[in-house]
Design a protein around this motif. Structure first.
Motif, PDB file in Angstrom:
ATOM      1  N   MET A   1      31.762  31.196  49.778  1.00 39.01           N
ATOM      2  CA  MET A   1      31.572  32.176  50.813  1.00 39.01           C
ATOM      3  C   MET A   1      32.183  33.520  50.386  1.00 39.01           C
ATOM      4  SD  MET A   1      32.697  32.033  54.764  1.00 39.01           S
ATOM      5  CE  MET A   1      31.200  31.483  55.523  1.00 39.01           C
ATOM      6  N   LEU A   2      33.379  33.489  49.840  1.00 37.20           N
ATOM      7  CA  LEU A   2      34.014  34.732  49.404  1.00 37.20           C
ATOM      8  C   LEU A   2      33.195  35.390  48.297  1.00 37.20           C
ATOM      9  CD1 LEU A   2      37.747  33.582  49.305  1.00 37.20           C
ATOM     10  CD2 LEU A   2      36.674  35.054  51.003  1.00 37.20           C
ATOM     11  N   ASN A   3      32.861  34.598  47.274  1.00 41.97           N
ATOM     12  CA  ASN A   3      32.104  35.125  46.146  1.00 41.97           C
ATOM     13  C   ASN A   3      30.745  35.651  46.601  1.00 41.97           C
ATOM     14  OD1 ASN A   3      31.423  35.785  43.556  1.00 41.97           O
ATOM     15  ND2 ASN A   3      31.721  33.746  42.735  1.00 41.97           N
ATOM     16  N   GLY A   4      30.110  34.962  47.523  1.00 43.81           N
ATOM     17  CA  GLY A   4      28.825  35.382  48.060  1.00 43.81           C
ATOM     18  C   GLY A   4      28.892  36.703  48.799  1.00 43.81           C
ATOM     19  N   ASN A   5      30.085  37.088  49.212  1.00 48.95           N
ATOM     20  CA  ASN A   5      30.293  38.357  49.907  1.00 48.95           C
ATOM     21  C   ASN A   5      30.902  39.410  48.997  1.00 48.95           C
ATOM     22  OD1 ASN A   5      29.484  38.116  52.816  1.00 48.95           O
ATOM     23  ND2 ASN A   5      30.683  36.253  52.572  1.00 48.95           N
ATOM     24  N   GLY A   6      30.779  39.204  47.689  1.00 49.24           N
ATOM     25  CA  GLY A   6      31.211  40.209  46.725  1.00 49.24           C
ATOM     26  C   GLY A   6      32.692  40.209  46.405  1.00 49.24           C
ATOM     27  N   ILE A   7      33.413  39.162  46.811  1.00 55.55           N
ATOM     28  CA  ILE A   7      34.843  39.067  46.521  1.00 55.55           C
ATOM     29  C   ILE A   7      35.013  38.161  45.302  1.00 55.55           C
ATOM     30  CG2 ILE A   7      37.091  38.297  47.370  1.00 55.55           C
ATOM     31  CD1 ILE A   7      35.983  38.894  50.217  1.00 55.55           C
ATOM     32  N   LYS A   8      35.593  38.704  44.235  1.00 50.47           N
ATOM     33  CA  LYS A   8      35.783  37.918  43.015  1.00 50.47           C
ATOM     34  C   LYS A   8      36.759  36.778  43.284  1.00 50.47           C
ATOM     35  CE  LYS A   8      36.344  38.259  38.129  1.00 50.47           C
ATOM     36  NZ  LYS A   8      36.173  39.131  36.990  1.00 50.47           N
ATOM     37  N   VAL A   9      36.412  35.601  42.797  1.00 44.54           N
ATOM     38  CA  VAL A   9      37.197  34.396  43.054  1.00 44.54           C
ATOM     39  C   VAL A   9      37.594  33.749  41.729  1.00 44.54           C
ATOM     40  CG1 VAL A   9      37.120  32.086  44.066  1.00 44.54           C
ATOM     41  CG2 VAL A   9      36.021  33.993  45.245  1.00 44.54           C
ATOM     42  N   TYR A  10      38.857  33.374  41.612  1.00 47.90           N
ATOM     43  CA  TYR A  10      39.358  32.589  40.492  1.00 47.90           C
ATOM     44  C   TYR A  10      39.753  31.233  41.056  1.00 47.90           C
ATOM     45  CZ  TYR A  10      39.950  37.135  38.207  1.00 47.90           C
ATOM     46  OH  TYR A  10      39.745  38.374  37.680  1.00 47.90           O
ATOM     47  N   LEU A  11      39.325  30.159  40.414  1.00 45.50           N
ATOM     48  CA  LEU A  11      39.656  28.815  40.887  1.00 45.50           C
ATOM     49  C   LEU A  11      40.528  28.102  39.869  1.00 45.50           C
ATOM     50  CD1 LEU A  11      36.168  27.636  42.192  1.00 45.50           C
ATOM     51  CD2 LEU A  11      38.108  28.432  43.546  1.00 45.50           C
ATOM     52  N   CYS A  12      41.488  27.343  40.350  1.00 49.25           N
ATOM     53  CA  CYS A  12      42.288  26.487  39.477  1.00 49.25           C
ATOM     54  C   CYS A  12      41.470  25.229  39.191  1.00 49.25           C
ATOM     55  CB  CYS A  12      43.598  26.112  40.158  1.00 49.25           C
ATOM     56  SG  CYS A  12      44.633  27.533  40.541  1.00 49.25           S
ATOM     57  N   LYS A  13      41.542  24.733  37.967  1.00 50.04           N
ATOM     58  CA  LYS A  13      40.769  23.560  37.587  1.00 50.04           C
ATOM     59  C   LYS A  13      41.425  22.249  38.011  1.00 50.04           C
ATOM     60  CE  LYS A  13      38.477  25.800  33.754  1.00 50.04           C
ATOM     61  NZ  LYS A  13      38.159  25.780  32.334  1.00 50.04           N
ATOM     62  N   LYS A  14      42.705  22.313  38.373  1.00 51.21           N
ATOM     63  CA  LYS A  14      43.418  21.109  38.806  1.00 51.21           C
ATOM     64  C   LYS A  14      44.559  21.525  39.727  1.00 51.21           C
ATOM     65  CE  LYS A  14      46.270  21.111  34.647  1.00 51.21           C
ATOM     66  NZ  LYS A  14      46.741  20.337  33.515  1.00 51.21           N
ATOM     67  N   ASP A  15      45.270  20.560  40.262  1.00 46.15           N
ATOM     68  CA  ASP A  15      46.436  20.871  41.088  1.00 46.15           C
ATOM     69  C   ASP A  15      47.341  21.819  40.322  1.00 46.15           C
ATOM     70  OD1 ASP A  15      45.414  19.071  42.873  1.00 46.15           O
ATOM     71  OD2 ASP A  15      46.860  17.497  42.439  1.00 46.15           O
ATOM     72  N   THR A  16      47.801  22.861  41.010  1.00 44.21           N
ATOM     73  CA  THR A  16      48.561  23.913  40.334  1.00 44.21           C
ATOM     74  C   THR A  16      49.805  24.263  41.139  1.00 44.21           C
ATOM     75  OG1 THR A  16      46.448  24.788  39.566  1.00 44.21           O
ATOM     76  CG2 THR A  16      48.353  26.231  39.351  1.00 44.21           C
ATOM     77  N   PRO A  17      50.963  24.355  40.490  1.00 41.76           N
ATOM     78  CA  PRO A  17      52.191  24.711  41.203  1.00 41.76           C
ATOM     79  C   PRO A  17      52.091  26.106  41.836  1.00 41.76           C
ATOM     80  CG  PRO A  17      52.701  23.875  39.014  1.00 41.76           C
ATOM     81  CD  PRO A  17      51.216  24.075  39.076  1.00 41.76           C
ATOM     82  N   THR A  18      52.736  26.268  42.959  1.00 42.36           N
ATOM     83  CA  THR A  18      52.724  27.531  43.698  1.00 42.36           C
ATOM     84  C   THR A  18      53.130  28.708  42.822  1.00 42.36           C
ATOM     85  OG1 THR A  18      53.191  26.378  45.757  1.00 42.36           O
ATOM     86  CG2 THR A  18      53.717  28.717  45.691  1.00 42.36           C
ATOM     87  N   LEU A  19      54.175  28.548  42.019  1.00 38.64           N
ATOM     88  CA  LEU A  19      54.630  29.661  41.175  1.00 38.64           C
ATOM     89  C   LEU A  19      53.595  30.056  40.126  1.00 38.64           C
ATOM     90  CD1 LEU A  19      58.402  28.797  40.735  1.00 38.64           C
ATOM     91  CD2 LEU A  19      57.372  30.525  42.205  1.00 38.64           C
ATOM     92  N   ALA A  20      52.833  29.082  39.630  1.00 37.24           N
ATOM     93  CA  ALA A  20      51.781  29.398  38.658  1.00 37.24           C
ATOM     94  C   ALA A  20      50.660  30.185  39.324  1.00 37.24           C
ATOM     95  CB  ALA A  20      51.239  28.119  38.037  1.00 37.24           C
TER      96      ALA A  20
END
Length: 53
Positions: A1-20
């Protein structure tokens, strides 16, 4: 939905710690992050958090 509205999205490929994720927001100069998380917040939030940059 975000990407479809022109907002660039980065996704983590697996569970990721908050600090990362916080570091990735800085590295990519993103506007913030959306997290699906178990937390101490009220159940009405459904485990969704938005953390601005």
């Amino acid at each position: 939905m975000l990407n479809g509205n022109g907002i660039k999205v980065y996704l983590c490929k697996k569970d990721t710690p908050t600090l990362a994720v916080a570091h990735a927001v800085t590295v990519h100069q993103a506007g913030g992050d959306v997290r699906l998380t178990a937390s101490h917040n009220p159940v009405e939030y459904l485990g969704i958090k938005f953390i601005p940059a």
